[in-house]
Write a protein that holds these residues in place. Structure first.
Motif, short mmCIF file in Angstrom:
data_model
loop_
_atom_site.label_atom_id
_atom_site.label_comp_id
_atom_site.label_asym_id
_atom_site.label_seq_id
_atom_site.Cartn_x
_atom_site.Cartn_y
_atom_site.Cartn_z
N ASP A 242 0.99 -1.12 0.26
CA ASP A 242 0.24 -0.04 0.08
C ASP A 242 0.89 1.03 -0.01
O ASP A 242 1.86 1.36 0.99
CB ASP A 242 -0.86 -0.13 1.49
CG ASP A 242 -1.80 1.28 1.27
OD1 ASP A 242 -2.97 1.19 0.75
OD2 ASP A 242 -1.24 2.32 2.03
N GLU A 243 0.65 2.22 -0.95
CA GLU A 243 1.59 3.12 -1.18
C GLU A 243 1.62 4.01 0.19
O GLU A 243 2.65 4.78 0.51
CB GLU A 243 1.23 4.20 -2.29
CG GLU A 243 2.15 5.23 -2.52
CD GLU A 243 1.61 6.09 -3.68
OE1 GLU A 243 2.36 6.91 -4.31
OE2 GLU A 243 0.81 5.66 -4.42
N THR A 244 0.50 4.42 0.53
CA THR A 244 0.23 5.39 2.09
C THR A 244 1.21 4.65 3.18
O THR A 244 1.97 5.11 3.59
CB THR A 244 -1.10 5.47 2.29
OG1 THR A 244 -1.83 6.29 1.31
CG2 THR A 244 -1.30 6.41 3.48
N ARG A 245 0.85 3.28 3.30
CA ARG A 245 1.56 2.62 4.42
C ARG A 245 3.10 2.65 3.95
O ARG A 245 4.03 2.96 5.07
CB ARG A 245 1.15 1.26 4.38
CG ARG A 245 -0.04 1.13 5.20
CD ARG A 245 -0.30 -0.34 5.60
NE ARG A 245 -1.96 -0.66 5.41
CZ ARG A 245 -2.64 -1.36 4.78
NH1 ARG A 245 -1.93 -2.32 4.08
NH2 ARG A 245 -3.81 -1.63 4.95
N ILE B 132 4.40 6.01 4.98
CA ILE B 132 4.27 6.18 6.59
C ILE B 132 5.62 5.44 7.26
O ILE B 132 6.34 6.15 8.00
CB ILE B 132 3.17 5.58 7.22
CG1 ILE B 132 1.87 6.47 6.98
CG2 ILE B 132 3.17 5.32 8.63
CD1 ILE B 132 0.55 5.81 6.98
N LEU B 133 5.81 4.34 6.62
CA LEU B 133 6.97 3.50 6.98
C LEU B 133 8.38 4.33 6.82
O LEU B 133 9.04 4.39 7.87
CB LEU B 133 7.42 2.29 6.52
CG LEU B 133 6.03 1.04 7.09
CD1 LEU B 133 6.15 -0.12 6.27
CD2 LEU B 133 6.23 1.13 8.57
N LEU B 134 8.44 4.94 5.66
CA LEU B 134 9.47 5.71 5.41
C LEU B 134 9.91 6.90 6.35
O LEU B 134 10.82 7.17 6.86
CB LEU B 134 9.59 6.05 3.98
CG LEU B 134 9.93 5.26 2.97
CD1 LEU B 134 9.58 5.91 1.52
CD2 LEU B 134 11.39 4.90 2.92
N GLU C 166 4.15 14.89 6.88
CA GLU C 166 5.23 14.40 5.91
C GLU C 166 4.66 13.57 4.87
O GLU C 166 4.99 13.75 3.58
CB GLU C 166 6.16 13.42 6.62
CG GLU C 166 7.19 14.06 7.56
CD GLU C 166 8.33 13.23 8.08
OE1 GLU C 166 8.60 12.21 7.44
OE2 GLU C 166 9.11 13.91 9.05
N VAL C 167 3.53 12.96 5.09
CA VAL C 167 3.02 12.02 4.11
C VAL C 167 1.94 12.74 3.37
O VAL C 167 1.97 12.62 1.94
CB VAL C 167 2.18 10.83 4.71
CG1 VAL C 167 1.14 10.02 3.73
CG2 VAL C 167 3.01 9.64 5.54
N MET D 223 -0.94 -1.67 10.92
CA MET D 223 0.59 -1.89 11.04
C MET D 223 1.05 -2.33 12.33
O MET D 223 1.88 -3.34 12.59
CB MET D 223 1.36 -0.67 10.54
CG MET D 223 1.36 -0.87 8.78
SD MET D 223 2.49 0.31 7.92
CE MET D 223 2.01 2.06 8.53
N SER D 224 0.37 -1.67 13.36
CA SER D 224 0.63 -2.01 14.81
C SER D 224 -0.01 -3.38 15.10
O SER D 224 0.84 -4.22 15.91
CB SER D 224 0.03 -0.95 15.62
OG SER D 224 0.14 -1.26 17.17
#
Length: 111
Positions: A17-20, A23-25, A40-41, A56-57
């Protein structure tokens, strides 16, 4: 055929998923508050970012620490970053994992 652990499938589904990924970056730089991640996102709503973080948590990709009313997110451990780092490096043709390259060249089993 070797059975695949369902957690591995869920991990890669979460990363698809692009948004995830964005977020991870953002989180990869160190603990960061939800508001800062949203800045940032810069895409979905704050609520959408929180939902993605919760997902993700639940998969133990990220963890959070509460400080007052804010949650600060970080990667759950370095192992979560390795597949991401390797994928970004591989797809940008910057580097290849020397360990995997050696095993591949020898015809060894990679997993």
């Amino acid at each position: 055929m070797r059975k695949i652990n369902p957690k591995v499938i869920q991990f890669f589904e979460a990363l698809a998923d692009e948004t995830r990924l964005k977020i991870l970056l953002s989180i990869s730089k160190g603990p960061i508050a939800v508001n800062e991640i949203h800045r940032e996102v810069g895409e979905p709503t704050l609520s959408a970012i929180s939902h993605q973080l919760r997902t993700m948590s639940d998969l133990d990709i990220v963890r959070f620490e509460k400080k007052g009313r804010e949650k600060f997110y970080r990667l759950s451990d370095a192992h979560c970053w390795c597949p991401l780092r390797d994928a970004f490096s591989q797809m940008s043709n910057k580097t290849k994992c020397p360990h995997c390259a050696m095993l591949f060249k020898k015809g060894s089993v990679l997993i």
